[in-house]
Scaffold this motif. Sequence first.
Motif, PDB file in Angstrom:
ATOM      1  N   ILE A   1      -4.238   4.124  -5.703  1.00  0.00           N
ATOM      2  CA  ILE A   1      -3.955   5.546  -5.948  1.00  0.00           C
ATOM      3  C   ILE A   1      -2.537   5.880  -5.486  1.00  0.00           C
ATOM      4  O   ILE A   1      -1.803   6.608  -6.172  1.00  0.00           O
ATOM      5  CB  ILE A   1      -4.978   6.424  -5.214  1.00  0.00           C
ATOM      6  N   CYS A   2      -2.161   5.345  -4.379  1.00  0.00           N
ATOM      7  CA  CYS A   2      -0.824   5.611  -3.855  1.00  0.00           C
ATOM      8  C   CYS A   2       0.268   5.066  -4.774  1.00  0.00           C
ATOM      9  O   CYS A   2       1.321   5.677  -4.960  1.00  0.00           O
ATOM     10  CB  CYS A   2      -0.681   5.002  -2.458  1.00  0.00           C
ATOM     11  N   LEU A   3       0.013   3.894  -5.365  1.00  0.00           N
ATOM     12  CA  LEU A   3       1.006   3.314  -6.288  1.00  0.00           C
ATOM     13  C   LEU A   3       1.161   4.172  -7.544  1.00  0.00           C
ATOM     14  O   LEU A   3       2.265   4.280  -8.095  1.00  0.00           O
ATOM     15  CB  LEU A   3       0.605   1.885  -6.668  1.00  0.00           C
TER      16      LEU A   3
ATOM     17  N   GLU B   1       9.006  -2.673  -2.452  1.00  0.00           N
ATOM     18  CA  GLU B   1       9.386  -2.187  -1.118  1.00  0.00           C
ATOM     19  C   GLU B   1       8.261  -1.341  -0.523  1.00  0.00           C
ATOM     20  O   GLU B   1       7.952  -1.431   0.667  1.00  0.00           O
ATOM     21  CB  GLU B   1      10.675  -1.357  -1.211  1.00  0.00           C
ATOM     22  N   TYR B   2       7.659  -0.516  -1.381  1.00  0.00           N
ATOM     23  CA  TYR B   2       6.562   0.339  -0.914  1.00  0.00           C
ATOM     24  C   TYR B   2       5.398  -0.513  -0.406  1.00  0.00           C
ATOM     25  O   TYR B   2       4.841  -0.275   0.676  1.00  0.00           O
ATOM     26  CB  TYR B   2       6.108   1.242  -2.061  1.00  0.00           C
ATOM     27  N   VAL B   3       5.041  -1.539  -1.193  1.00  0.00           N
ATOM     28  CA  VAL B   3       3.911  -2.390  -0.819  1.00  0.00           C
ATOM     29  C   VAL B   3       4.266  -3.222   0.419  1.00  0.00           C
ATOM     30  O   VAL B   3       3.402  -3.495   1.274  1.00  0.00           O
ATOM     31  CB  VAL B   3       3.483  -3.284  -2.008  1.00  0.00           C
TER      32      VAL B   3
ATOM     33  N   THR C   1      -3.702  -5.677  -5.924  1.00  0.00           N
ATOM     34  CA  THR C   1      -3.647  -4.293  -6.406  1.00  0.00           C
ATOM     35  C   THR C   1      -2.242  -3.963  -6.915  1.00  0.00           C
ATOM     36  O   THR C   1      -2.067  -3.308  -7.950  1.00  0.00           O
ATOM     37  CB  THR C   1      -4.031  -3.319  -5.278  1.00  0.00           C
ATOM     38  N   TYR C   2      -1.249  -4.452  -6.195  1.00  0.00           N
ATOM     39  CA  TYR C   2       0.152  -4.250  -6.597  1.00  0.00           C
ATOM     40  C   TYR C   2       0.422  -4.869  -7.980  1.00  0.00           C
ATOM     41  O   TYR C   2       1.013  -4.246  -8.866  1.00  0.00           O
ATOM     42  CB  TYR C   2       1.058  -4.862  -5.529  1.00  0.00           C
TER      43      TYR C   2
END
Length: 447
Positions: A65-67, A394-396, A424-425
């Motif tokens: 969800i965040c991605l 970078e986020y992951v 998930t990424y």
Amino acid sequence: MDTTSIKNLFKLKSVPIEKPKEETISKTETDPNGESLEESRKRTYHESGYRDSSRTSGNHSTLSICLDAVYSKFQNEEKEMVEKQQKLKESYVNEQKNRETEIKSLTVSQETKEDLLKSKNKEVENHQNTIETLKSEILDLPRNPEKYNVKATRGASAKFLIGVVLLIPITLYLGTFYISTSYSAFFKIFDAKSTVIQSVLDANAWEKARNDGFIEVAFVTLIPFVFLGLGFLIHMFGENKTKANYTKLGLLFIVTFIFDSILAYEIESKLYELNRTFDSVPFDLKIAFTKIQFWGIIFAGFIVYIIWGVVFDFVMKEHREKDKIKSEQEIRQKTVLSLTEKINTLKKEIEEILANIGNTKELIIKTRGRIEELQNIIDGVIIPTKDYKLYASEYVQGWVTFIGEKIAVSKTEKQTMIDDCISTYNTNLEAVGANSDNQNLVYLSSL
């Protein structure tokens, strides 16, 4: 697990990033703190990942969800980068201009082909009208030759047939006469039992000549053709009315008269010798000229020969009149055939032109469709998915860093959590097209 180890682990699990093909904004620009804008942006995404992971205890389901939210944020950021959007759209703008130029060229080509098609159709129509006119003239020529400036007499066919009907029996007569007289003059042996008529016109002359030998039968068979040939020359010399031809014609009559005189003289000489007594003088021309039968033989051959020549000349002239009409008909018929071939060639050319026009129209439709697609791209927002992959990673990485540093679980469980996050990424990258060969995604303005 330290931050460096987590980054290395993440890089091993991710797909290699393809170098973007499109020109993007400069990555060497710096913010007021001296850090490049790219590094600052990457750091921001990294920190966001770390922070969000801390709020959810690194749960990989929440990461999905965040991605999605990260992608929306990235999309909004790209919309605000006007200069970058202009550079990304530059190739599409140029292609649109080229397509518009291509449309103009195709339209001109189509108009030219349509004009050519009209010209070809008009040419076919003119040829067809000419063919109908020529066919009508072919039927009307025998009835009204003067209407078409043909100097021919109407009814020539009837006169021609009459002449032929007269010429056939005269020809048979001359053949019979000269076979008989030539045999009597050169080969026949007269005796006292022969009558005058039997001596001149022998009904069995050809059979007797055949019995006498090959030379005799050949001579009496072919000699009529000599006189027929002389009669044909009368026609030939009479076609061109010149002094030379008139002289030749006069000599021809003289030669024929002399030849007939020889035949008559030979026959009369044999008859005279048959009835000669001891007191009779030798036979000569003076005596021959006094004999009625001598002149009868001459005129029975010579006069009929002249008549044959005149009739033959008449038949040939009528045939020439008939040929004038026939010749004009043949000329028109050949013209009809030539025009028909031209029409067939033109129809093939018309089919090719129609096919080319159809192809051009289809190409114009496709090109206009492409122009509309390009316009939608230009009006929309271009999302550089490869850049997104960079910032999403970078986020992951920040997300996984939190797991590595702050989650107090066994090493095995921690590794499982990291693997789930990386999975998930990768799923997210597939969903947004960042793992495909495409460099960019386009969000249309209508969306």
